[in-house]
Scaffold this motif. Structure first.
Motif, short mmCIF file in Angstrom:
data_model
loop_
_atom_site.label_atom_id
_atom_site.label_comp_id
_atom_site.label_asym_id
_atom_site.label_seq_id
_atom_site.Cartn_x
_atom_site.Cartn_y
_atom_site.Cartn_z
N ALA A 86 0.82 -1.21 0.00
CA ALA A 86 0.00 0.00 0.00
C ALA A 86 0.86 1.27 0.00
CB ALA A 86 -0.89 -0.01 1.22
N SER A 87 2.08 1.16 0.48
CA SER A 87 2.94 2.33 0.54
C SER A 87 3.60 2.62 -0.81
CB SER A 87 4.02 2.13 1.62
OG SER A 87 3.39 2.00 2.87
N ASP A 88 3.15 1.91 -1.82
CA ASP A 88 3.73 2.05 -3.15
C ASP A 88 2.62 2.13 -4.22
OD1 ASP A 88 5.72 1.52 -5.36
OD2 ASP A 88 4.75 -0.43 -5.42
N VAL A 142 8.27 5.72 2.32
CA VAL A 142 6.95 5.51 2.93
C VAL A 142 6.88 4.10 3.50
CG1 VAL A 142 4.46 5.67 2.56
CG2 VAL A 142 6.00 6.94 1.08
N SER A 143 6.68 4.03 4.80
CA SER A 143 6.44 2.73 5.43
C SER A 143 5.69 2.97 6.72
CB SER A 143 7.76 2.00 5.70
OG SER A 143 7.51 0.83 6.44
N ARG A 144 4.47 2.50 6.76
CA ARG A 144 3.64 2.72 7.96
C ARG A 144 4.34 2.16 9.19
NH1 ARG A 144 -0.31 0.16 10.97
NH2 ARG A 144 -2.01 1.55 11.59
N SER A 145 4.80 0.92 9.07
CA SER A 145 5.45 0.26 10.22
C SER A 145 6.87 0.75 10.41
CB SER A 145 5.47 -1.25 9.99
OG SER A 145 6.27 -1.52 8.84
N GLY A 146 7.46 1.30 9.38
CA GLY A 146 8.85 1.78 9.47
C GLY A 146 9.85 0.67 9.60
N SER A 147 9.45 -0.55 9.24
CA SER A 147 10.41 -1.64 9.42
C SER A 147 10.32 -2.70 8.31
CB SER A 147 10.16 -2.32 10.78
OG SER A 147 8.81 -2.73 10.84
N THR A 148 9.48 -2.49 7.33
CA THR A 148 9.33 -3.49 6.26
C THR A 148 10.64 -3.66 5.50
OG1 THR A 148 7.03 -2.83 6.10
CG2 THR A 148 7.89 -4.14 4.29
N ILE A 149 11.03 -4.91 5.33
CA ILE A 149 12.38 -5.20 4.83
C ILE A 149 12.69 -4.54 3.48
CG2 ILE A 149 13.83 -7.10 3.95
CD1 ILE A 149 12.66 -8.75 6.32
O1 PA5 Z 1 -1.81 -2.99 3.14
C1 PA5 Z 1 -0.92 -3.22 3.92
O2 PA5 Z 1 -1.02 -2.94 5.12
C2 PA5 Z 1 0.39 -3.88 3.48
O3 PA5 Z 1 0.38 -4.27 2.15
C3 PA5 Z 1 1.52 -2.87 3.66
O4 PA5 Z 1 1.23 -1.73 2.94
C4 PA5 Z 1 2.87 -3.41 3.23
O5 PA5 Z 1 3.16 -4.61 3.86
C5 PA5 Z 1 3.95 -2.37 3.56
O6 PA5 Z 1 3.91 -2.07 4.92
P1 PA5 Z 1 4.57 -0.78 5.48
O7 PA5 Z 1 3.87 0.41 4.93
O8 PA5 Z 1 4.41 -0.91 6.97
O9 PA5 Z 1 6.02 -0.79 5.05
#
Ligand code: PA5
Length: 446
Positions: A86-88, A142-149
Motif C-alpha cells: 500500500a505504501s507504493d 513511505v512505510s507505515r510500520s517503518g520496518s518493512t524489509i
Molecule cells: O496494506 C498493507 O497494510 C500492506 O500491504 C503494507 O502496505 C505493506 O506490507 C507495507 O507495509 P509498510 O507500509 O508498513 O512498510
C-alpha cells in the motif's frame, strides 16, 4: 458532463446471463442490510480504521503538500518513492493515471517520478541509480510500520549513496519520511537525522492513497490534489445513502457478494480500457486480496487491461470455467483524441476516419456483449474523463466497496495477518531482535 462515475451492471443480471447472474429479489434483500451497515460504520467513524473517510476533508494536508511541492520543484528534478504494498501502489496508480508514460517529460512541470522499494532485486536499484542524478533527487520513504524489509533495504542503500554524493549535512534535504510516529526504526532514524517527517495517517496502508502517501507524489508531480479529494468527497456523500440504487459502492459490493456466495464466482477481474489505469488495477488487486482474503474466505482479484487482454485473458473469460465476474472501466471522453487517417484501396479502409476513442469504445462493447452472450456476468464503470476528480471518485468507490463487502462477508478488512506471518519469518531469518522464535520455526523447513 456528468459529475459522477456511472456504474452499469445490466450484464450482471440473470435476465442477461441466466443462472450465472443475480436475481433481483436477492439484490433487494441485500439492500435491506444497507441501513444497518451504514449505522454500524457511522459508529466506527472515529476509529483509526475508518479514518480514511476523513482524508477527503483534510484541507490542511492540501496546503501543506502544495507548499512543500513548490519548494521541492525549485530544488529538485526527480522524486523516488520508496515503499511496498500500500505504501507504493496508491502513489503509483495516481502517477500512472495522471502522468501516463511521458507527461512529466512533455509538460516539464513537476518532478519526474520514479519508484523503488517494492523489491530487493538488486538490478532495479542499480539500474535506477545509473540514470538518476542524486543531487537533483528527493527520496520519499513511505512505510507505515517503518520496518518493512524491502523499502528499508532500499532506503539504507540510498541513504549511503546520497551521503557519499552530497555529504552528511546536505543529505538531510534529500529525504522525506512517512511513517507512524512511534518507536519504529524508520521514525527513529528520521528524527535523529533531521529528515522531514509527514506522519502516516492513523489508519491502515490499503486505505492510505488519499493521505500524504499518494498525495505528496501527486502534488510534487504537478497534479491538483484538491480535485482528487473533491472527487472522493462525492462518493463519500453517496455512501451516506441507505438506498441501494443510489449507493453504487454498496451495489458493487452486493453484486460481488452474490456472485461469490450464491454462484461460486470467486474471481473478480478489473479490466480498465484506459491504458493508464493499469496500475490502478494493481492497486485494486491488493485492496481486494489483502482486505477480503482471510478466514478461509476471499475473492481472487485479477488485474487485466483492455483491449490488450482481449488477445489473451478474454479467451479464458468467455470460454473457461464460470468462476469469474468482470468489471470494466472506460472513459467517455479522452482529452486528446486521435483519428485514423483515411486509406484508399486497402482492406484497412474501414478503419479510416474513426477516432481512437470510438474504436476503444467499440472494443469494450464488443467484449462486454460477447461475454454476456456467453453467460459471463460483467459490469462497467463509466468515467466521464480520466482526470484528478474522477480518479479520486474511483479510489473512494473501491475503498468503500471493500468495506461494504467486508461487512457483508463478516470479515475485518483492515488487518493482514497473512502478510505479517511471512514478514515475521523474514525478520527471524535475517536476525532481527525479538524474532528468534520465528527463526527457529522456519528453520525446521530449510
Ligand atoms: O496494506 C498493507 O497494510 C500492506 O500491504 C503494507 O502496505 C505493506 O506490507 C507495507 O507495509 P509498510 O507500509 O508498513 O512498510
Amino acid at each position: 458532463m456528468s459529475k459522477i462515475i456511472n456504474y452499469n451492471y445490466e450484464f450482471m443480471s440473470a435476465t442477461k446471463v441466466g443462472s450465472f447472474g443475480f436475481k433481483k429479489p436477492e439484490l433487494i434483500e441485500l439492500g435491506k442490510k444497507l441501513k444497518t451497515i451504514n449505522k454500524s460504520l457511522a459508529k466506527k467513524k472515529n476509529s483509526a480504521d475508518m479514518s480514511f473517510c476523513k482524508l477527503p476533508y483534510d484541507n490542511t494536508i492540501i496546503t501543506t503538500l502544495n507548499k512543500l511541492s513548490k519548494q521541492l520543484q525549485k530544488k529538485f528534478t526527480n522524486m523516488v518513492v520508496v515503499g511496498i504494498g500500500a505504501s507504493d501502489l496508491g502513489a503509483k496508480a495516481i502517477i500512472r493515471a495522471l502522468a501516463g508514460r511521458y507527461a512529466n517529460q512533455i509538460k516539464g512541470k513537476g518532478l519526474k517520478m520514479y519508484f523503488a522499494g517494492n523489491t530487493t532485486d538488486p538490478q532495479i536499484l542499480d539500474d535506477l541509480l545509473k540514470v538518476l542524478d542524486i543531487k537533483k533527487t528527493v527520496f520519499y520513504i513511505v512505510s507505515r510500520s517503518g520496518s518493512t524489509i524491502e523499502p528499508m533495504v532500499n532506503f539504507l542503500y540510498l541513504r549511503q549513496r546520497v551521503i557519499a554524493k552530497v555529504g552528511l549535512n546536505k543529505s538531510q534535504q534529500h529525504f522525506i519520511i512517512t511513517t507512524l510516529a512511534n518507536k519504529n526504526p524508520l521514525f527513529q532514524i528520521a528524527k535523529k537525522e533531521g529528515y522531514l517527517i509527514l506522519p502516516h495517517y492513523a489508519g491502515g496502508g490499503r486505505y492510505s492513497v488519499l493521505s500524504a502517501n499518494g498525495l505528496l507524489p501527486a502534488a510534487a508531480a504537478g497534479f491538483n490534489i484538491k480535485k482528487i479529494l473533491d472527487g472522493a468527497k462525492v462518493i463519500d456523500k453517496l455512501c451516506k445513502n441507505n438506498n441501494l440504487s443510489s449507493n453504487s459502492p454498496f451495489l458493487f459490493a452486493a453484486l460481488q457478494f452474490l456472485a461469490y456466495k450464491k454462484r461460486k464466482q470467486n474471481i473478480s477481474v478489473l479490466m480498465p480500457y484506459n491504458y493508464y489505469l493499469n496500475e490502478f488495477a494493481f492497486w485494486f488487486r491488493q485492496l481486494w486480496a489483502e482486505s477480503l482474503g482471510k478466514d478461509k474466505l476471499g475473492i481472487t482479484p485479477i488485474a487485466a487491461l483492455g483491449p490488450t487482454d482481449q488477445h489473451s485473458q478474454v479467451q479464458l473469460y468467455i470460454d473457461g470455467p464460470h468462476d469469474k465476474i468482470i468489471t470494466f472501466i472506460i472513459s467517455e471522453k479522452y482529452i486528446n483524441d486521435l483519428r485514423v487517417p483515411k486509406i484508399a484501396n486497402s482492406d484497412l479502409a474501414y478503419l479510416g476516419g474513426h477516432s481512437f476513442n470510438q474504436i476503444l469504445k467499440i472494443e469494450h462493447k464488443a467484449t462486454a456483449v460477447s461475454l454476456m452472450e456467453n453467460n459471463r456476468p460483467n459490469s462497467t464503470i463509466y468515467l466521464p474523463q480520466l482526470n484528478e476528480y474522477y480518479l479520486g471518485q474511483l479510489f473512494f468507490f473501491f475503498e468503500m466497496a471493500a468495506v461494504y463487502l467486508g461487512e457483508l462477508l463478516n470479515i475485518n478488512v483492515f488487518d493482514q495477518p497473512g502478510v505479517e506471518h511471512s514478514k515475521k519469518y523474514m525478520y527471524g531469518l535475517l536476525g532481527r531482535k525479538g524474532f528468534a522464535k520465528e527463526a527457529r520455526e522456519i528453520k525446521k523447513f530449510l
